[in-house]
Design an enzyme around this catalytic site. Structure first.
Site, short mmCIF file in Angstrom:
data_model
loop_
_atom_site.label_atom_id
_atom_site.label_comp_id
_atom_site.label_asym_id
_atom_site.label_seq_id
_atom_site.Cartn_x
_atom_site.Cartn_y
_atom_site.Cartn_z
N GLU A 78 6.30 -68.12 -10.23
CA GLU A 78 5.56 -69.21 -9.17
C GLU A 78 4.17 -68.97 -9.30
OE1 GLU A 78 7.18 -71.49 -7.98
OE2 GLU A 78 9.43 -70.91 -8.39
N CYS A 141 12.75 -68.52 -0.11
CA CYS A 141 12.02 -68.09 -1.25
C CYS A 141 10.43 -68.36 -0.94
CB CYS A 141 12.32 -68.36 -2.64
SG CYS A 141 13.86 -67.90 -3.05
N HIS A 165 11.38 -66.96 -9.90
CA HIS A 165 12.92 -67.52 -9.73
C HIS A 165 13.52 -67.32 -11.09
CE1 HIS A 165 11.79 -70.17 -5.97
NE2 HIS A 165 13.03 -69.55 -5.99
#
Ligand code: PCA
Length: 201
Positions: A78, A141, A165
């Site tokens: 991310e 998250c 992820h």
């Protein structure tokens, strides 16, 4: 060097969470760094309390958070966390926040401070499908990633933080036509990610 690595408990009717499955297989020490493994609850309220305490108490040099992104076909690193909690799916406490900030008055967003592209490259070099994601969503998250980066920013710590992820594991996808990855590959990806971030510090 100390590395805090987290995975999540199962949620959304799943019996396992491949992120925690991977984190729990990490050794106590990797490339000279001490590894602290913690399972986080899928709870908007509790991650916002647990993570700041954990980071302030342990003072890690690196915080690597991991979670399941069911439906994504590859490992995704991310790039950004946003100051929003918004969900139609309840968390494990039954909460469904709508358009709420993670922390009132905090910046709109934080970029990951781990080498996002370096981790993607290391995974691909090892033969593991991986890419950058430009959204961690608006569920727990993203809240965890935002909380870690905000905690580090306001405390003036030099720690690096980021979020990875992982897809469903094959075990989870046996009865659903969704993309999945072998748990051993997910485990290898998380170990390689830790090694890459440790090597970059
Ligand atoms: N994935 C969820 C929360 C916990 C997890 O493993 C998410 O992507 O927000």
């Amino acid at each position: 060097m100390k590395v805090l690595v987290t995975g999540f408990e199962p949620f959304g009717g799943e019996e396992i969470n491949p992120s925690w499955r991977a984190v729990e297989t990490l050794p106590d020490e990797l490339n000279g760094a001490t590894i602290l493994r913690v399972q986080l609850p899928v709870s908007f309220e509790r991650v916002r309390k647990i993570l700041p305490r954990l980071i302030a108490g342990e003072r890690p040099d690196i915080v690597l958070l991991t979670g399941q992104a069911g439906g994504r076909p590859n490992i995704t690193v991310e790039r950004v966390a946003i100051n929003v909690m918004d969900s139609t799916m309840p968390d494990n406490d039954g909460l469904k926040p709508e358009d709420e900030p993670v922390f009132e008055g905090a910046p709109d967003a934080y970029f990951a401070t781990i080498p996002v592209k370096g981790v993607v490259r290391a995974l691909r070099n090892a033969g593991i499908p991986a890419g950058i994601s430009n959204t961690a969503g608006t569920y727990v998250c993203n809240t965890a990633m935002f909380t870690a980066l905000h905690t580090i920013a306001v405390s003036g710590m030099e720690a690096k933080a980021g979020f990875i992820h992982v897809p469903f594991s094959h075990e989870q996808a046996l009865d659903k036509p969704r993309p999945s990855m072998a748990q051993r590959t997910i485990n290898e990806a998380i170990r390689l990610a830790v090694e890459t971030v440790v090597g970059a510090r």
